[in-house]
Scaffold this motif. Structure first.
Motif, short mmCIF file in Angstrom:
data_model
loop_
_atom_site.label_atom_id
_atom_site.label_comp_id
_atom_site.label_asym_id
_atom_site.label_seq_id
_atom_site.Cartn_x
_atom_site.Cartn_y
_atom_site.Cartn_z
N ILE A 450 0.77 -1.25 0.08
CA ILE A 450 0.05 -0.05 0.05
C ILE A 450 0.86 1.21 -0.19
O ILE A 450 0.49 2.36 -0.74
N GLU A 451 2.11 1.29 0.70
CA GLU A 451 2.77 2.23 1.03
C GLU A 451 3.33 2.49 -0.68
O GLU A 451 3.45 3.76 -0.96
N GLN A 452 3.90 1.65 -1.29
CA GLN A 452 4.69 1.73 -2.32
C GLN A 452 3.55 2.31 -3.38
O GLN A 452 3.84 3.06 -4.42
N ILE A 453 2.28 1.80 -3.46
CA ILE A 453 1.30 2.16 -4.41
C ILE A 453 0.77 3.64 -4.34
O ILE A 453 0.88 4.50 -5.13
N VAL A 454 0.62 4.03 -3.06
CA VAL A 454 0.20 5.43 -2.79
C VAL A 454 1.31 6.35 -2.98
O VAL A 454 1.23 7.57 -3.79
N LEU A 455 2.67 5.95 -2.71
CA LEU A 455 3.60 6.78 -2.91
C LEU A 455 4.06 7.11 -4.20
O LEU A 455 4.52 8.23 -4.72
N SER A 481 -15.27 -3.13 0.78
CA SER A 481 -13.85 -2.66 0.24
C SER A 481 -13.68 -1.20 0.56
O SER A 481 -14.65 -0.68 1.06
N VAL A 482 -12.61 -0.68 0.34
CA VAL A 482 -12.45 0.64 0.49
C VAL A 482 -11.55 1.23 -0.68
O VAL A 482 -11.18 0.59 -1.45
N VAL A 483 -11.98 2.76 -1.02
CA VAL A 483 -11.50 3.10 -2.24
C VAL A 483 -10.60 4.23 -1.71
O VAL A 483 -10.99 5.41 -1.18
N VAL A 484 -9.28 4.47 -2.34
CA VAL A 484 -8.50 5.59 -2.29
C VAL A 484 -8.44 6.25 -3.42
O VAL A 484 -7.96 5.50 -4.62
N ARG A 485 -8.69 7.64 -3.48
CA ARG A 485 -8.62 8.20 -4.90
C ARG A 485 -7.51 9.31 -4.74
O ARG A 485 -7.34 10.04 -3.71
N VAL A 486 -7.02 9.44 -5.69
CA VAL A 486 -5.65 10.35 -5.72
C VAL A 486 -6.02 11.29 -7.05
O VAL A 486 -5.86 10.79 -8.03
N ARG A 487 -6.31 12.70 -6.88
CA ARG A 487 -7.01 13.38 -8.00
C ARG A 487 -6.05 14.69 -7.86
O ARG A 487 -5.68 15.45 -6.93
N ASP A 488 -5.76 15.21 -9.18
CA ASP A 488 -4.99 16.46 -9.27
C ASP A 488 -5.75 17.12 -10.42
O ASP A 488 -6.59 16.78 -11.14
N ASN A 489 -5.10 18.42 -10.53
CA ASN A 489 -5.76 19.46 -11.57
C ASN A 489 -4.83 19.58 -12.73
O ASN A 489 -4.65 20.66 -13.06
N GLY A 490 -3.62 18.79 -12.88
CA GLY A 490 -2.74 18.71 -13.97
C GLY A 490 -3.42 18.85 -15.18
O GLY A 490 -4.38 18.64 -15.55
N PRO A 491 -2.56 18.31 -16.29
CA PRO A 491 -2.79 18.42 -17.56
C PRO A 491 -3.48 17.40 -18.05
O PRO A 491 -4.13 17.23 -19.16
N GLY A 492 -3.53 16.24 -17.01
CA GLY A 492 -4.09 15.07 -17.54
C GLY A 492 -3.22 14.24 -18.42
O GLY A 492 -2.24 14.40 -18.72
N ILE A 493 -4.02 13.08 -18.87
CA ILE A 493 -3.48 12.17 -19.85
C ILE A 493 -4.13 12.02 -20.92
O ILE A 493 -5.61 11.82 -21.00
N ILE A 525 4.19 -0.87 -11.72
CA ILE A 525 4.57 -1.66 -10.42
C ILE A 525 3.31 -1.53 -9.38
O ILE A 525 2.81 -2.31 -8.62
N ALA A 526 2.56 -0.26 -9.33
CA ALA A 526 1.45 0.02 -8.65
C ALA A 526 0.42 -0.85 -8.88
O ALA A 526 -0.34 -1.47 -7.96
#
Length: 558
Positions: A450-455, A481-493, A525-526
């Motif tokens: 989990i640490e490696q995925i989030v980081l 289950s639990v859901v962790v979302r990491v969201r940003d306002n960057g240029p996207g993909i 890897i994540a």
């Protein structure tokens, strides 16, 4: 590395280091001079205040003596002499008195038959004045170089004099005697005045008042020792910062001093002349311990700069020598390092950042130092685990990677991981928003995975989404289950790359990503780690622009 390249590299290290050392010594010398000038200016201001108080006190004494002479009733010479003698006996500030008339000279005391030796000495001292061989009006005295402090004292005296004259200003119908205070300095001889007089290698002070319309003058010689003894109260009992203040006469003899310094062996830090005592001055002398401290400051600082320069040269030489020895090994490892650098940079950057902050002494609080050291230890341990995981990458791809199961609080773990990245986020200008909450979210899972995925997800946001200025980490828990979302306002993909974003060694072909280092292994890897613990990692466009990665994890056995 050839010999020429080795020598060139060493010179490139030597020359800037020496320039840095010379520049540091120059700045230290400038700082030492600035501190000395600041101490000198501060001392000058203090003694200027003392000199100003002395001038004001003498001016008040003069005014008081003139007012007393003004108040003497008119009468014949014998009556005036009796009154003046009685005044001399009752006032310790009065040394001698006299009566003088233009054209007739000194009337009292009798210049032919002085009553005492003191009167004889008085007549002898002022004979040029009484016989009109010396002017009653005193010429301006030369001043010492400390013009700023001297002008400040003069300005104070002028303002005080104007206020005194305004206070004494009489109505237009007042008599000539009542308006004397406003007119006393208008004519060359004036209605009264004061004169500094040098005789017998000493300073004397004589004043007079014209009575009877200028036909006669009554005057007084001030007892200088009595006056000076009453001025010593203007000096502080204990000067600040261990300095020494002294009242120095016109022969450079110390009349009075406060402070521990042996003045005979010291050069004044600052000096200010006293207007009312020509050639007398108030001097300030530095604290000897302070002078030793200032010289010690430059010496110790120079030694530290020298050690710093030597350390750079020695350490740089060792690094160059080590680089020369390990050149062949480095070539063999180049391919591997380039592939795994993306995964290793995150813990290395954290360790380096906290170690540099501790080494530079920027962190003073013991608790923060302890927390930073714990972070360094924790990141070092994670670095070891990352190296082992990278070496086992082939087994991870084949699904043969073993994961441990332990009960962890996912909410607390996310807070801990995000806290360790706050400094990096602040450096790139990303504002972190947490939607995690403080309620424990227990799950059975592999902590390291989990640490490696989030980081990895946070590291990608730091690299590619810093322009968006915002990073949101959200935790939602369900029944299974639990859901962790990491969201940003960057240029996207871009849409054409979204299917391949989790592919091994894949990188988006854009200027934003090509400027960043990495091998394209982080998301690969994540995802495999997420699948290995029974979860999933997916990408979806952020509603407001940017990217969103969703990590789903099973709750495990309660």
């Amino acid at each position: 590395m050839t010999r020429f390249r080795l020598i060139t590299s060493w010179l490139l290290l030597l020359i800037p280091t020496l320039l840095l050392g010379v520049g540091a010594l120059y700045l230290l010398k400038c700082e030492e001079s600035r501190l000395e000038e600041s101490a000198r200016a501060t001392a000058r201001d203090r003694i200027a205040a003392i000199a100003g108080n002395i001038d004001l006190a003498i001016a008040e004494v003069k005014d008081g003596l003139v007012e007393t002479m003004q108040a003497l009733p008119p009468g014949n010479l014998e009556q005036q002499a009796d009154l003046l003698e009685e005044w001399k006996r009752s006032n310790p500030l009065v040394r001698n008195v006299f009566v003088w008339a233009p054209g007739r000279g000194l009337l009292y005391p009798d210049p032919e038959m002085p009553a005492t030796d003191e009167e004889a000495g008085f007549i002898r001292r002022y004979l040029p004045l009484f016989t009109n061989r010396a002017a009653w009006v005193e010429l301006p005295m030369d001043r010492y170089p400390e013009s700023t402090a001297q002008e400040q004292v003069s300005s104070i005296l002028l303002d005080r004099k104007e206020l005194r004259q305004l206070a004494k200003q009489a109505p237009a119908t007042a008599s000539a005697g009542q308006s004397y205070a406003a007119e006393e300095d208008e004519s060359p001889l004036g209605s009264g005045g004061w004169r500094h007089w040098f005789a017998d290698n000493r300073l004397h002070l004589i004043g007079w008042y014209d009575s009877g319309g200028g036909a006669q003058r009554i005057g007084v010689e001030v007892e200088m020792m009595a006056l000076l003894s009453r001025l010593l109260g203007n000096f502080p009992v204990s000067p600040p910062y261990g300095e020494t203040y002294a009242l120095v006469d016109g022969n450079s003899n110390v009349f009075h001093q406060v402070g521990p310094v042996e003045i005979a062996s010291q050069k004044p830090l600052a000096r200010v002349s006293i207007n009312e005592l020509p050639h007398w001055q108030v001097s300030a002398y530095p604290n000897p311990e302070s002078a030793v401290s200032e010289s010690g400051f430059f010496l110790v600082s120079s030694l530290l700069v020298g050690i710093f320069v030597i350390a750079i040269l020695f350490g740089g030489s060792l690094l160059l020598w080590q680089a020369h020895r390990n050149q062949r090994d480095a070539r063999q490892k180049t391919s591997f390092v380039s592939n795994v650098s993306h995964e290793l940079k995150t813990p290395l950057t954290t360790i380096r950042m906290y170690a540099e902050m501790l080494a530079e002494g920027k962190i003073k609080q013991e608790q923060k130092q302890h927390d930073y050291l714990q972070t360094i230890v924790r990141e070092s341990q994670r670095l070891t685990r990352l190296v082992n995981n990278v070496l086992d990458f082939s087994r991870l791809e084949q699904g043969r990677k073993e994961f441990s199961q332990e009960r962890i609080d996912l909410a607390a773990l996310l807070h801990q991981l995000l806290d360790s990245q706050l400094v990096r986020l602040e450096e790139v200008g990303l504002q972190l928003s947490r939607k995690i909450g403080e309620v424990p979210v227990p799950i059975d899972c592999d902590r390291d995975a989990i640490e490696q995925i989030v980081l990895n997800l946070v590291d990608n946001a730091i690299k590619y989404a810093a322009d968006g200025k915002k990073l949101v980490v959200e935790l939602q828990s369900g029944s299974h289950s639990v859901v962790v979302r990491v969201r940003d306002n960057g240029p996207g993909i871009p849409a054409q790359h979204r299917q391949q974003v989790f592919a091994k060694f894949h990188r988006v072909d854009a200027s934003l990503t090509t400027r960043k280092q990495g091998a394209g292994l982080g998301l690969s890897i994540a995802r495999q780690l997420a699948e290995g613990v029974g979860g999933s990692l997916a990408f979806c466009p952020n509603a407001g622009g940017g990217s969103c990665f969703e990590l789903s994890l099973p709750m495990g056995i309660n």
